[in-house]
Write a protein that holds these residues in place. Sequence first.
Motif, PDB file in Angstrom:
ATOM      1  N   ARG A  22       0.833  -1.200   0.000  1.00  0.00           N
ATOM      2  CA  ARG A  22       0.000   0.000   0.000  1.00  0.00           C
ATOM      3  C   ARG A  22       0.871   1.254   0.000  1.00  0.00           C
ATOM      4  NH1 ARG A  22      -2.182   3.773   3.440  1.00  0.00           N
ATOM      5  NH2 ARG A  22      -4.372   4.333   3.107  1.00  0.00           N
ATOM      6  N   LYS A  23       1.917   1.245   0.810  1.00  0.00           N
ATOM      7  CA  LYS A  23       2.768   2.437   0.830  1.00  0.00           C
ATOM      8  C   LYS A  23       3.578   2.565  -0.461  1.00  0.00           C
ATOM      9  CE  LYS A  23       5.448   5.604   3.463  1.00  0.00           C
ATOM     10  NZ  LYS A  23       6.563   5.872   4.353  1.00  0.00           N
ATOM     11  N   LEU A  24       3.874   1.410  -1.092  1.00  0.00           N
ATOM     12  CA  LEU A  24       4.609   1.451  -2.366  1.00  0.00           C
ATOM     13  C   LEU A  24       3.818   2.162  -3.452  1.00  0.00           C
ATOM     14  CD1 LEU A  24       6.242  -2.083  -2.513  1.00  0.00           C
ATOM     15  CD2 LEU A  24       7.435   0.115  -2.397  1.00  0.00           C
ATOM     16  N   LEU A  25       2.498   2.117  -3.319  1.00  0.00           N
ATOM     17  CA  LEU A  25       1.680   2.832  -4.293  1.00  0.00           C
ATOM     18  C   LEU A  25       2.117   4.297  -4.362  1.00  0.00           C
ATOM     19  CD1 LEU A  25      -0.619   1.689  -5.994  1.00  0.00           C
ATOM     20  CD2 LEU A  25      -2.227   2.561  -4.317  1.00  0.00           C
ATOM     21  N   TYR A  26       2.477   4.848  -3.226  1.00  0.00           N
ATOM     22  CA  TYR A  26       3.036   6.202  -3.188  1.00  0.00           C
ATOM     23  C   TYR A  26       4.532   6.158  -3.542  1.00  0.00           C
ATOM     24  CZ  TYR A  26       4.018  10.938  -1.447  1.00  0.00           C
ATOM     25  OH  TYR A  26       4.399  12.254  -1.346  1.00  0.00           O
ATOM     26  N   ASN A  27       5.271   5.362  -2.784  1.00  0.00           N
ATOM     27  CA  ASN A  27       6.730   5.444  -2.860  1.00  0.00           C
ATOM     28  C   ASN A  27       7.320   4.989  -4.180  1.00  0.00           C
ATOM     29  OD1 ASN A  27       6.977   4.608   0.568  1.00  0.00           O
ATOM     30  ND2 ASN A  27       7.664   6.507  -0.359  1.00  0.00           N
ATOM     31  N   ALA A  28       6.763   3.922  -4.754  1.00  0.00           N
ATOM     32  CA  ALA A  28       7.353   3.389  -5.984  1.00  0.00           C
ATOM     33  C   ALA A  28       6.940   4.225  -7.189  1.00  0.00           C
ATOM     34  CB  ALA A  28       6.947   1.932  -6.202  1.00  0.00           C
ATOM     35  N   CYS A  29       5.972   5.126  -7.007  1.00  0.00           N
ATOM     36  CA  CYS A  29       5.459   5.907  -8.140  1.00  0.00           C
ATOM     37  C   CYS A  29       5.820   7.376  -7.989  1.00  0.00           C
ATOM     38  CB  CYS A  29       3.958   5.713  -8.265  1.00  0.00           C
ATOM     39  SG  CYS A  29       3.532   3.965  -8.474  1.00  0.00           S
ATOM     40  N   LEU A  30       5.283   8.019  -6.953  1.00  0.00           N
ATOM     41  CA  LEU A  30       5.549   9.458  -6.822  1.00  0.00           C
ATOM     42  C   LEU A  30       7.021   9.737  -6.524  1.00  0.00           C
ATOM     43  CD1 LEU A  30       2.254  10.567  -5.150  1.00  0.00           C
ATOM     44  CD2 LEU A  30       3.175  11.493  -7.269  1.00  0.00           C
ATOM     45  N   ASN A  31       7.651   8.899  -5.715  1.00  0.00           N
ATOM     46  CA  ASN A  31       9.057   9.164  -5.417  1.00  0.00           C
ATOM     47  C   ASN A  31       9.929   9.197  -6.673  1.00  0.00           C
ATOM     48  OD1 ASN A  31       8.594   9.507  -2.723  1.00  0.00           O
ATOM     49  ND2 ASN A  31      10.022   7.957  -2.027  1.00  0.00           N
ATOM     50  N   PRO A  32       9.949   8.149  -7.482  1.00  0.00           N
ATOM     51  CA  PRO A  32      10.833   8.206  -8.653  1.00  0.00           C
ATOM     52  C   PRO A  32      10.384   9.238  -9.690  1.00  0.00           C
ATOM     53  CG  PRO A  32       9.561   6.166  -8.634  1.00  0.00           C
ATOM     54  CD  PRO A  32       9.352   6.822  -7.304  1.00  0.00           C
ATOM     55  N   ILE A  33       9.072   9.387  -9.893  1.00  0.00           N
ATOM     56  CA  ILE A  33       8.612  10.328 -10.924  1.00  0.00           C
ATOM     57  C   ILE A  33       8.981  11.758 -10.516  1.00  0.00           C
ATOM     58  CG2 ILE A  33       6.567  11.262 -12.093  1.00  0.00           C
ATOM     59  CD1 ILE A  33       5.385   8.363 -11.927  1.00  0.00           C
ATOM     60  N   CYS A  34       8.790  12.087  -9.250  1.00  0.00           N
ATOM     61  CA  CYS A  34       9.190  13.422  -8.784  1.00  0.00           C
ATOM     62  C   CYS A  34      10.715  13.565  -8.803  1.00  0.00           C
ATOM     63  CB  CYS A  34       8.648  13.694  -7.383  1.00  0.00           C
ATOM     64  SG  CYS A  34       6.849  13.868  -7.334  1.00  0.00           S
ATOM     65  N   VAL A  93      -1.704  20.151  -3.550  1.00  0.00           N
ATOM     66  CA  VAL A  93      -0.884  20.867  -4.531  1.00  0.00           C
ATOM     67  C   VAL A  93      -0.063  21.967  -3.864  1.00  0.00           C
ATOM     68  CG1 VAL A  93      -0.990  22.495  -6.459  1.00  0.00           C
ATOM     69  CG2 VAL A  93      -2.334  20.387  -6.541  1.00  0.00           C
ATOM     70  N   SER A  94      -0.753  22.813  -3.074  1.00  0.00           N
ATOM     71  CA  SER A  94      -0.110  24.029  -2.578  1.00  0.00           C
ATOM     72  C   SER A  94       0.940  23.764  -1.509  1.00  0.00           C
ATOM     73  CB  SER A  94      -1.169  24.972  -2.025  1.00  0.00           C
ATOM     74  OG  SER A  94      -1.821  24.334  -0.941  1.00  0.00           O
ATOM     75  N   MET A  95       1.159  22.490  -1.207  1.00  0.00           N
ATOM     76  CA  MET A  95       2.213  22.137  -0.265  1.00  0.00           C
ATOM     77  C   MET A  95       3.574  22.099  -0.972  1.00  0.00           C
ATOM     78  SD  MET A  95       2.070  18.877   2.212  1.00  0.00           S
ATOM     79  CE  MET A  95       0.534  19.343   2.964  1.00  0.00           C
ATOM     80  N   TYR A  96       3.551  21.811  -2.287  1.00  0.00           N
ATOM     81  CA  TYR A  96       4.786  21.746  -3.084  1.00  0.00           C
ATOM     82  C   TYR A  96       5.863  20.960  -2.337  1.00  0.00           C
ATOM     83  CZ  TYR A  96       2.285  25.132  -5.857  1.00  0.00           C
ATOM     84  OH  TYR A  96       1.332  25.746  -6.612  1.00  0.00           O
ATOM     85  N   ASN A  97       5.540  19.710  -2.099  1.00  0.00           N
ATOM     86  CA  ASN A  97       6.309  18.836  -1.228  1.00  0.00           C
ATOM     87  C   ASN A  97       7.239  17.919  -2.024  1.00  0.00           C
ATOM     88  OD1 ASN A  97       7.089  16.812   0.562  1.00  0.00           O
ATOM     89  ND2 ASN A  97       5.117  15.759   0.352  1.00  0.00           N
ATOM     90  N   PRO A  98       8.553  18.076  -1.903  1.00  0.00           N
ATOM     91  CA  PRO A  98       9.440  17.118  -2.578  1.00  0.00           C
ATOM     92  C   PRO A  98       9.498  15.812  -1.804  1.00  0.00           C
ATOM     93  CG  PRO A  98      10.750  18.765  -1.419  1.00  0.00           C
ATOM     94  CD  PRO A  98       9.299  19.118  -1.177  1.00  0.00           C
ATOM     95  N   PRO A  99       9.135  14.684  -2.421  1.00  0.00           N
ATOM     96  CA  PRO A  99       9.279  13.402  -1.716  1.00  0.00           C
ATOM     97  C   PRO A  99      10.752  13.137  -1.373  1.00  0.00           C
ATOM     98  CG  PRO A  99       8.052  13.118  -3.769  1.00  0.00           C
ATOM     99  CD  PRO A  99       8.623  14.496  -3.783  1.00  0.00           C
ATOM    100  N   SER A 100      10.960  12.250  -0.425  1.00  0.00           N
ATOM    101  CA  SER A 100      12.316  12.033   0.100  1.00  0.00           C
ATOM    102  C   SER A 100      13.317  11.666  -1.001  1.00  0.00           C
ATOM    103  CB  SER A 100      12.285  10.928   1.156  1.00  0.00           C
ATOM    104  OG  SER A 100      11.697   9.759   0.631  1.00  0.00           O
ATOM    105  N   MET A 101      12.882  10.895  -1.995  1.00  0.00           N
ATOM    106  CA  MET A 101      13.820  10.498  -3.044  1.00  0.00           C
ATOM    107  C   MET A 101      14.245  11.700  -3.883  1.00  0.00           C
ATOM    108  SD  MET A 101      13.324   7.475  -5.890  1.00  0.00           S
ATOM    109  CE  MET A 101      13.320   6.047  -4.815  1.00  0.00           C
ATOM    110  N   GLN A 102      13.313  12.637  -4.080  1.00  0.00           N
ATOM    111  CA  GLN A 102      13.656  13.857  -4.810  1.00  0.00           C
ATOM    112  C   GLN A 102      14.666  14.692  -4.014  1.00  0.00           C
ATOM    113  OE1 GLN A 102      10.249  16.334  -5.661  1.00  0.00           O
ATOM    114  NE2 GLN A 102      11.389  17.650  -7.064  1.00  0.00           N
TER     115      GLN A 102
END
Lengths: 351, 351
Positions: B209-221, B274-283
């Motif tokens: 479940r967490k990979l849904l975020y981490n494996a997608c948004l992390n590398p794409i960002c 959106v307005s948080m403009y948050n870089p994920p940890s991998m970024q």
Amino acid sequence: MQDRANVLLIGCGGIGTIAALNLECGKRATVTAVLRSNHEIVKQRGFNIRSIDHGVVNGFKPSNIRDQIPDVVREQLPRFKYVLCTTKNYADIPPTVAELIAPAITPGHTVIVLIQNGLNIERPMYHAFPKNIVLSGVSFCGSHEVKSGDIVHEDNDELYIGAFRNPNLDTPEGQAAEDEAAREFASIYAAGGKCVVEVKPEVAWTRWRKLLYNACLNPICAVTDLDTGRIQLADGALDTMVRPAMQEIRAAAKACGHELPEELVETMIQMDPVSMYNPPSMQVDIRKGRFCEFESILGEPLREGTKRGVSMPIITTFYNILRAMQWSTKQKKGMVEIPAPEDHTMKQGRN
Amino acid sequence: MQDRANVLLIGCGGIGTIAALNLECGKRATVTAVLRSNHEIVKQRGFNIRSIDHGVVNGFKPSNIRDQIPDVVREQLPRFKYVLCTTKNYADIPPTVAELIAPAITPGHTVIVLIQNGLNIERPMYHAFPKNIVLSGVSFCGSHEVKSGDIVHEDNDELYIGAFRNPNLDTPEGQAAEDEAAREFASIYAAGGKCVVEVKPEVAWTRWRKLLYNACLNPICAVTDLDTGRIQLADGALDTMVRPAMQEIRAAAKACGHELPEELVETMIQMDPVSMYNPPSMQVDIRKGRFCEFESILGEPLREGTKRGVSMPIITTFYNILRAMQWSTKQKKGMVEIPAPEDHTMKQGRN
């Protein structure tokens, strides 16, 4: 002695300046060059050029220097026989090349020469200038403006010229005129004897061949920020990205009727030796925060391939990455607005 | 009153420091924290913490502070009941987590708690410590070390604890001991009442479940360098990359027997407004030139999915991009040698 052809050159950076030099030194063309960022310094003291083909040339000035595209009608100027574009070609960033050059084009007379990368770049020309001849120039010339007005030209100028086919000139006479324009321009360009110019009627094949390099190494190097040397050394990069991406381009080319021999894959990979550590132009653009030509270099071959049923997963992903990065460049340049940030400036996420 | 559990904490950055604070304030654990870059300043004046859960806490010091992993045998120390790892988990960069923690582990006694992202991170533990219990911690805690010794904790600490299954303890008693360890650790962690700790026996489902975020948004960002706000705004990024990548992860999870509901896709996308403009940890890692956890976050789910026949073209390409970028980080840090450059330093290519 023949009359000199009246040539307008748009885009006087690394490639454009060497084009101007070749055209002027052959004495069969008078070049009016449109300069932007380097206009002032070149107007004052000319280009300083260190060239593998021409040696050291200090103070080179094209016959005429302008700081904007001339409007031949409004300014009552002699019409241009050739308008030569060596700018980047951004399909998605206004003004388009067609909009840019419009004031300099005489309908049915001016031959437009596009020394630019990518596919389908002639289509907007025929839309804007239905009765004009458009030539394809594919350049393998390593030349760069290292600082404003200073050009370093390190790889010999090899230029492949051929006629695009204007659907509105689709008669034997029309095509003969197109082919004659290609031969004529090539002979004017080559007249100085300092470059290799070849007339290649197989325009599409020639452009797909170059895409094998441009659509693969350019985006892969730009996105990973590994140059053409490091991409050959990095873990798995050739086998997992470069070679399969090149096979996708070969398959798309084949679906469009253009057979690119298998051996070309390794030829393109090894074109730049490892120890050269050469960043392709798209990587330089991304590093410098500039726009990149992802639509003509990736988007068009991708659309041509996928509409013929070719599976292109790697090219697709790189296209989508570069599309998002292009948006980011626009946003940084203030061309798109985004909502104001909330007071979460330190926030770095829950992941 | 119960005895306090002897806990070793490795990785005292944003997440680790909040873990230390939760453990100490519940008074059921004595924490020995291993600090690296912030050892000197924290030894002197403690952590200064601004926390959404704990308020302002200045001068927080864990019970013991060390600058390296203790060797319990050589130093004749009391053995640790829990060794809690909140470091990054780089499968491809030595030393591995297992090598790092080895001197602090008492065989058959110490419970290893991995509050780390990604899949299959327990496997090297069982290889190194065949008789130890290993717990999974999945953290949704927004906390960061904004400068050395200063922690800003902005999103409530939510921790999901469950037992990984040690194949060497594959008996009813063994599994009961694993489950009991998970409950016990959760109750120690939650004792201060300042965080949400849930025991989730469905460890694999929780991690997918967490990979849904981490494996997608992390590398794409990370690869596009667009944060989670901008990725929602950029041309086509959600539709061409984020959503289809999440569907690839859903398909891989399903092939492994874990059903992630369709609605989770939008939940994960909208987790950061959106307005948080948050870089994920991998970024953040890529921006800072640090290594990234691409093997456990992308590589493992990719291998689990593809070996079950799931097509994962987007995840594959991002994995290959990050693999090349990891090589580049190694090269920049001097961990791999490359041939010396030839005298072509200005060269920028023929393309």
